[in-house]
Design a protein around this motif. Structure first.
Motif, PDB file in Angstrom:
ATOM      1  N   SER A 101       9.558   9.524  -2.485  1.00 14.74           N
ATOM      2  CA  SER A 101       8.166   9.410  -2.922  1.00 14.74           C
ATOM      3  C   SER A 101       7.526   8.163  -2.339  1.00 14.74           C
ATOM      4  N   ALA A 102       6.205   8.107  -2.433  1.00 14.89           N
ATOM      5  CA  ALA A 102       5.490   6.907  -1.982  1.00 14.89           C
ATOM      6  C   ALA A 102       5.927   5.692  -2.792  1.00 14.89           C
ATOM      7  N   ASN A 103       6.232   5.918  -4.042  1.00 15.17           N
ATOM      8  CA  ASN A 103       6.723   4.833  -4.883  1.00 15.17           C
ATOM      9  C   ASN A 103       8.071   4.325  -4.382  1.00 15.17           C
ATOM     10  N   ASP A 104       8.948   5.231  -3.983  1.00 15.51           N
ATOM     11  CA  ASP A 104      10.250   4.836  -3.433  1.00 15.51           C
ATOM     12  C   ASP A 104      10.063   3.957  -2.200  1.00 15.51           C
ATOM     13  N   ILE A 105       9.157   4.351  -1.329  1.00 13.48           N
ATOM     14  CA  ILE A 105       8.930   3.594  -0.094  1.00 13.48           C
ATOM     15  C   ILE A 105       8.458   2.182  -0.412  1.00 13.48           C
ATOM     16  N   ASP A 136       2.692   1.358 -10.502  1.00 12.81           N
ATOM     17  CA  ASP A 136       2.169   1.363  -9.142  1.00 12.81           C
ATOM     18  C   ASP A 136       0.726   1.844  -9.105  1.00 12.81           C
ATOM     19  N   ASP A 137       0.033   1.390  -8.059  1.00 15.28           N
ATOM     20  CA  ASP A 137      -1.312   1.903  -7.757  1.00 15.28           C
ATOM     21  C   ASP A 137      -2.276   1.738  -8.911  1.00 15.28           C
ATOM     22  N   VAL A 138      -2.261   0.578  -9.537  1.00 15.76           N
ATOM     23  CA  VAL A 138      -3.223   0.276 -10.594  1.00 15.76           C
ATOM     24  C   VAL A 138      -4.375  -0.533  -9.991  1.00 15.76           C
ATOM     25  N   HIS A 139      -5.587  -0.058 -10.202  1.00 18.17           N
ATOM     26  CA  HIS A 139      -6.795  -0.739  -9.727  1.00 18.17           C
ATOM     27  C   HIS A 139      -7.554  -1.289 -10.932  1.00 18.17           C
ATOM     28  N   ARG A 140      -8.150  -2.456 -10.735  1.00 15.22           N
ATOM     29  CA  ARG A 140      -8.918  -3.084 -11.812  1.00 15.22           C
ATOM     30  C   ARG A 140     -10.337  -3.354 -11.316  1.00 15.22           C
ATOM     31  N   PHE A 141     -11.295  -2.894 -12.091  1.00  8.97           N
ATOM     32  CA  PHE A 141     -12.704  -3.103 -11.763  1.00  8.97           C
ATOM     33  C   PHE A 141     -13.419  -3.725 -12.961  1.00  8.97           C
ATOM     34  N   LYS A 142     -14.477  -4.466 -12.678  1.00  6.32           N
ATOM     35  CA  LYS A 142     -15.347  -4.986 -13.734  1.00  6.32           C
ATOM     36  C   LYS A 142     -16.727  -4.390 -13.519  1.00  6.32           C
ATOM     37  N   LEU A 143     -17.167  -3.551 -14.463  1.00  6.52           N
ATOM     38  CA  LEU A 143     -18.476  -2.939 -14.354  1.00  6.52           C
ATOM     39  C   LEU A 143     -19.558  -3.966 -14.671  1.00  6.52           C
ATOM     40  N   ALA A 144     -20.770  -3.708 -14.228  1.00  5.03           N
ATOM     41  CA  ALA A 144     -21.867  -4.669 -14.368  1.00  5.03           C
ATOM     42  C   ALA A 144     -22.144  -5.027 -15.820  1.00  5.03           C
ATOM     43  N   ASN A 145     -21.927  -4.087 -16.724  1.00  4.17           N
ATOM     44  CA  ASN A 145     -22.228  -4.365 -18.135  1.00  4.17           C
ATOM     45  C   ASN A 145     -21.049  -4.972 -18.885  1.00  4.17           C
ATOM     46  N   LEU A 182       0.831  -1.198   0.000  1.00  3.23           N
ATOM     47  CA  LEU A 182       0.000   0.000   0.000  1.00  3.23           C
ATOM     48  C   LEU A 182       0.866   1.250   0.000  1.00  3.23           C
ATOM     49  N   ARG A 183       0.559   2.167  -0.883  1.00  6.67           N
ATOM     50  CA  ARG A 183       1.310   3.426  -0.940  1.00  6.67           C
ATOM     51  C   ARG A 183       0.993   4.284   0.273  1.00  6.67           C
ATOM     52  N   GLU A 220       0.467  12.007   4.749  1.00  5.76           N
ATOM     53  CA  GLU A 220       1.296  11.342   5.749  1.00  5.76           C
ATOM     54  C   GLU A 220       2.769  11.456   5.379  1.00  5.76           C
ATOM     55  N   LEU A 221       3.073  11.237   4.115  1.00  5.37           N
ATOM     56  CA  LEU A 221       4.465  11.302   3.668  1.00  5.37           C
ATOM     57  C   LEU A 221       5.035  12.696   3.856  1.00  5.37           C
ATOM     58  N   SER A 222       4.265  13.706   3.517  1.00  5.75           N
ATOM     59  CA  SER A 222       4.741  15.085   3.688  1.00  5.75           C
ATOM     60  C   SER A 222       4.978  15.399   5.155  1.00  5.75           C
ATOM     61  N   ARG A 223       4.075  14.953   6.006  1.00 11.10           N
ATOM     62  CA  ARG A 223       4.230  15.208   7.437  1.00 11.10           C
ATOM     63  C   ARG A 223       5.489  14.547   7.985  1.00 11.10           C
ATOM     64  N   VAL A 224       5.707  13.322   7.597  1.00 14.70           N
ATOM     65  CA  VAL A 224       6.870  12.574   8.086  1.00 14.70           C
ATOM     66  C   VAL A 224       8.170  13.200   7.606  1.00 14.70           C
ATOM     67  N   LYS A 225       8.220  13.598   6.335  1.00 17.44           N
ATOM     68  CA  LYS A 225       9.441  14.201   5.809  1.00 17.44           C
ATOM     69  C   LYS A 225       9.737  15.532   6.482  1.00 17.44           C
ATOM     70  N   ARG A 226       8.679  16.302   6.740  1.00 17.19           N
ATOM     71  CA  ARG A 226       8.888  17.559   7.463  1.00 17.19           C
ATOM     72  C   ARG A 226       9.431  17.302   8.865  1.00 17.19           C
TER      73      ARG A 226
END
Length: 886
Positions: A412-416, A474-483, A357-358, A363-369
């Motif tokens: 970046s979140a990807n780096d993490i 990264d962060d690819v989601h796959r859905f199947k619509l009803a039709n 999970l990314r 959250e990432l900005s807060r932690v880096k700060r």
């Protein structure tokens, strides 16, 4: 005049003497680094107006440099340094600093020992004099030595009584099997008891020499004054001659390790660690951010999840230990013994979640700060600045910390996710716990393995069902619509743009001789108007969103693409929906497009390379749609009506066949809701009413060489020589791509031999086509007529050579690097990402295709190249087309 000449001579001599005795460099404003002739390093940072100065002497003498009989001697010397010199009796080393209001101390680590004094800036010279005297002239009085050994033995006992310290040492011993990080810095009772003054003097001779010294001075001082003082005090030291043996390198763990011990304590103490990088590794900044995400502060994940939510621990934290050699990512906790199995599983689950999970941007900005703030606030004091300069100098050879902060900011979140996947694996785990004497451990080795498995499963199951955890992007989601629509969404919030690609099977492969050009026509006509929007209205609506919408058409697919600023995502997708579901197929618009397509046919005839490829495909793919003209046929284009084109479109464009791929600054769940809303009313089709895609058998290779010539009154001749290739899913395609790359490019064999060395051709390259049923491989060359035979002779020589002689390691490495880099670079834009996602889904390659592609390219070796070249480059079965001058 003579006086001026004398002064000039003196200045020159001083400059020469200075260059012979040191090597000075101002690294940044007020920060100086100088190496003296005896290899001693001096770091000076001027902080005008602060009225404070810190003087430190760093010695490359830490516990990891001790031999098997010297365990703890470095630490003992650190204690003894302050026990007196010939000019300063016992107590006077510290006294001379304290009487001017300063403070003095020292510490020993794995890799270095540091002696430091902080005092008012006007007394900095005293600080340097006292520390230098102590480090160089300590007497190591035997009686003082025996007394100090007893002090250290008490310190060892005290450390053994502290559960946190005892736990840490056991963890180090477990995590490191051969590296000296596994040994305690303080030594053991046996080693410390046995040390003599001669042992100390021998160790000092080996390790306390100028090459191992770094003098760090930070404060309200002048660089030139400090440098002069250091040279006076230490410039005359003789270089050391001791050669430090290489340290053993820790092997990769083969399986998880754990320990458990009873102790006279009231609470259970838990620790676990994963091996990570040395400080100089590019992943270090990412690991520091990960440590902050997991366990630094009350806002961290471990604290919130295990302490606040699940109430499994009383205290918990995480830290990244990144020393000179391989380090550890550690987590420690205090808890009740009964909570141990659940707490261990929960901690591991939080580590493993980072692989799937990314981390959210807020959250990432807060932690880096927070990480940057801690780092910068440490620099408020002179001691903090000196400690940072010394640490970076010892670990990297450069005292400047600026690059580190830049790296932290760029994480970046990807780096993490990538770094977590690299290091947080089951076999890498070292763990252990200390629990009260009356408690019995509830964890066996088998149960420990089960806990790890459950934590991994829980982390994986925490991923939303739609998220494809093995996707190349990264962060690819796959859905199947009803039709039946397949929806792919990639979240990337780094830039506020979004691209969408609606893809259907079709294109050239779905055409016949009588419909050749239909999909080229359809994809030009499709985005011109809808049933409710005229061509002008549609164009204005797109322009108002500063977007772009157009059709595309290929050998196997066709569709629609749209690119918008992210804030117009909803309106943009609605517009794409309207074009796909209610296209106008206006007759007047078709009459605007028809002459343009016919003009493209004429342009194709005028472009000799294009004409050569058209004829090459016609001859090679006889009986297969790939032999048709990608632009279309003149007869079909002239005769198509808008009604006919609409009918062909409707036969191929329906929900079950559509892949809608979206990439950009969008939320996957929100995109899914919008797609349901916009496309949900589009009815699907039953298997009976849907168009079944035709299956085609691959054509046979030409039974003999097939030659075709198109004569034109031109100055050049264009040659396309090629062979039947292979489909997209063939295992041989990766080696074929390597072959194409070895031959092509300005540093490829063809360019080097035929153009650079023999000047036979101006333009030339190898090419490949990987289709769904078949493919092609060949060579294109543009040359002059009088060089035609020489070109062909040289070309066949190279083709035979690729079949007979193994490619060199250098050629293979270059070709594979180029292919992988081109693939990676080709996916920089949101549009390219959406198209890649959509085509991979349409072709059944899966969203992890990129991982497989890179892996398979990397596997290609010289033997595979030879085998594939011999299999597909068939000298008796090829097509050659010649277009141009006779």
């Amino acid at each position: 005049m003579k006086t001026k000449q004398l002064l000039l001579l003196i200045s020159t001599l001083i400059a020469i003497m200075t260059s012979q005795t040191s090597n000075a460099k101002e690294l940044s404003p007020h920060l100086f680094k100088e190496t003296l002739a005896n290899d001693l390093t001096v770091l000076i940072k001027e902080t005008p107006g602060t009225k404070v100065a810190t003087v430190q002497i760093w010695v490359k003498a830490g516990s990891i440099y001790e031999n098997e009989k010297e365990g703890g001697i470095t630490h003992l010397i650190e204690h003894m340094i302050f026990k007196g010199t010939p000019s300063r009796g016992p107590g006077r080393v510290a006294g001379d600093i304290e009487e001017v209001g300063g403070r003095i101390n020292a510490y020993t680590s794995y890799e270095y020992t540091v002696y430091h004094a902080t005092l008012a800036a006007r007394f900095w010279e005293r600080g340097l004099d006292v520390l230098t005297d102590a480090v160089l002239n300590s007497t190591f009085d035997p009686e003082e030595l025996e007394r100090e050994k007893k002090v250290i033995l008490e310190e060892i006992s005290m450390r053994n009584d502290r559960p946190e310290t005892k736990l840490f040492q056991e963890l180090m011993t477990t995590a490191y099997s051969i590296h000296p990080y596994r040994l305690p810095v303080i030594g053991t009772v046996e080693s410390v008891t046995g040390f003599t003054r001669d042992d100390i003097l021998n160790y000092m001779r080996n390790h306390y020499h100028p090459g191992n010294f770094t003098v760090v001075v930070v404060g309200d001082v002048r660089y030139s004054d400090v440098l002069t003082s250091v040279k006076n005090l230490m410039g005359g030291l003789v270089k050391g001659g001791y050669s430090q043996p290489a340290l053993p390198q820790e092997p990769e763990p083969a399986a998880p390790r754990f320990f458990q011990q009873n102790d006279d304590i009231n609470q259970t103490h838990l620790a676990l660690a994963f091996p990570i990088t040395p400080f100089v590794h590019p992943d270090t900044a990412v690991l520091d951010v990960i440590a902050s995400v997991l366990g630094q502060g009350e806002a961290s994940r471990l604290y919130n999840e295990l302490r606040n939510e699940k109430r499994l621990v009383y205290r918990i934290s995480a830290a990244a230990f990144t020393p000179k050699d391989k380090g550890l990512m550690e987590a420690t906790a205090t808890l009740d013994a009964a909570s141990l199995p659940a707490a261990l599983e929960a901690i591991l689950e939080e580590f493993f979640k980072l692989k799937y999970l990314r981390v959210e941007e807020d959250e990432l900005s807060r932690v880096k700060r927070s990480l940057e703030s801690d780092f910068v606030f440490n620099l408020e004091r002179a001691e903090g600045q000196a400690r940072t300069l010394g640490s970076f100098e010892f670990l990297t050879g450069d005292p400047r910390e600026d690059d580190y902060l830049v790296k932290v900011r760029s994480v970046s979140a990807n780096d993490i996710m990538q770094v977590a996947q690299k290091y947080f694996t089951a076999k890498n785990i070292s763990a252990g716990w200390l629990f009260p004497m009356e408690e019995k451990s509830s964890v066996t080795g088998e149960q420990f393995a089960e806990i790890i498995d459950r934590a991994e499963d829980a982390a994986r199951n925490s991923v939303p069902p739609s998220l494809l955890i093995d996707s190349y992007l990264d962060d690819v989601h796959r859905f199947k619509l009803a039709n039946g629509i397949t929806l792919l969404v990639r979240e990337d919030h780094s830039i506020p743009t979004v691209s969408m690609r609606a893809i259907f099977p079709g294109g050239l492969r779905s055409e016949t001789e009588t419909t050749n050009g239909a999909f080229a026509f359809i994809t030009e006509l499709l985005p011109t108007a809808t049933e409710t929007l005229s061509s002008r209205e549609l164009a204005l609506k797109i322009a108002e969103m500063a977007g772009s919408v157009s059709g595309f058409n290929g050998k196997n697919t066709f569709g629609l693409k749209g690119d918008f600023l992210a804030r117009f995502f909803d309106e943009g997708l609605e517009l794409v929906r309207d074009i796909l579901l209610t296209p106008a197929f206006d007759e007047a618009e078709s009459e605007k497009i028809r002459p343009e397509l016919l003009a493209q046919l004429k342009q194709q005839e005028d472009s000799l390379p294009s004409l050569a490829f058209k004829e090459f495909n016609r001859l090679l793919f006889q009986g297969h749609p790939y032999g048709l003209n990608t632009v279309g046929s003149e007869t079909a284009i002239k005769n198509f009506s808008a009604t006919q084109l609409k009918k062909i479109y409707r036969e191929h464009a329906y929900p079950e066949k559509m892949v809608l791929a979206i990439s950009g600054d969008v939320k996957a769940d929100e995109a899914k809701k919008l797609a349901d809303k916009l496309f949900g009313s589009w009815p699907g089709r039953s298997a009976e009413t849907g168009v079944v895609e035709a299956a085609f058998l691959p054509p046979f290779p030409p039974p003999k060489p097939d030659f075709y010539t198109v004569a034109r009154d031109k100055e050049q001749v264009h040659l396309v020589l090629g062979f039947l290739g292979l489909p997209l899913t063939s295992e041989d395609r990766y080696a074929m791509e390597v072959i194409e790359t070895i031959l092509s490019g300005q540093s490829g064999r063809l360019f080097t031999e035929l153009r650079d060395k023999q000047s036979l051709a101006y333009s030339l390259s190898a090419f490949t086509l990987f289709g769904l049923d078949t493919g092609s491989f060949g060579i294109y060359i543009g040359t002059s007529p009088d060089k035609r035979e020489a070109v062909l002779k040289a070309l066949w020589k190279e083709l035979y050579l690729i079949q007979e002689e193994p490619a060199s390691n250098e050629e293979l490495a270059k070709a594979k690097n180029l292919l992988i880099s081109q693939y990676e670079l080709g996916l920089q834009t949101r549009g390219a990402q959406a198209m890649e996602m959509g085509l991979n889904e349409t072709y059944g390659l899966g969203q992890n295709y990129g991982n497989r592609y890179i892996s398979e390219i990397e596997k290609v070796d010289a033997e595979k190249v030879l085998a594939v070249a011999r299999k597909y480059i068939l000298p008796e079965h090829y097509v050659m087309v010649t277009v141009g001058a006779k």
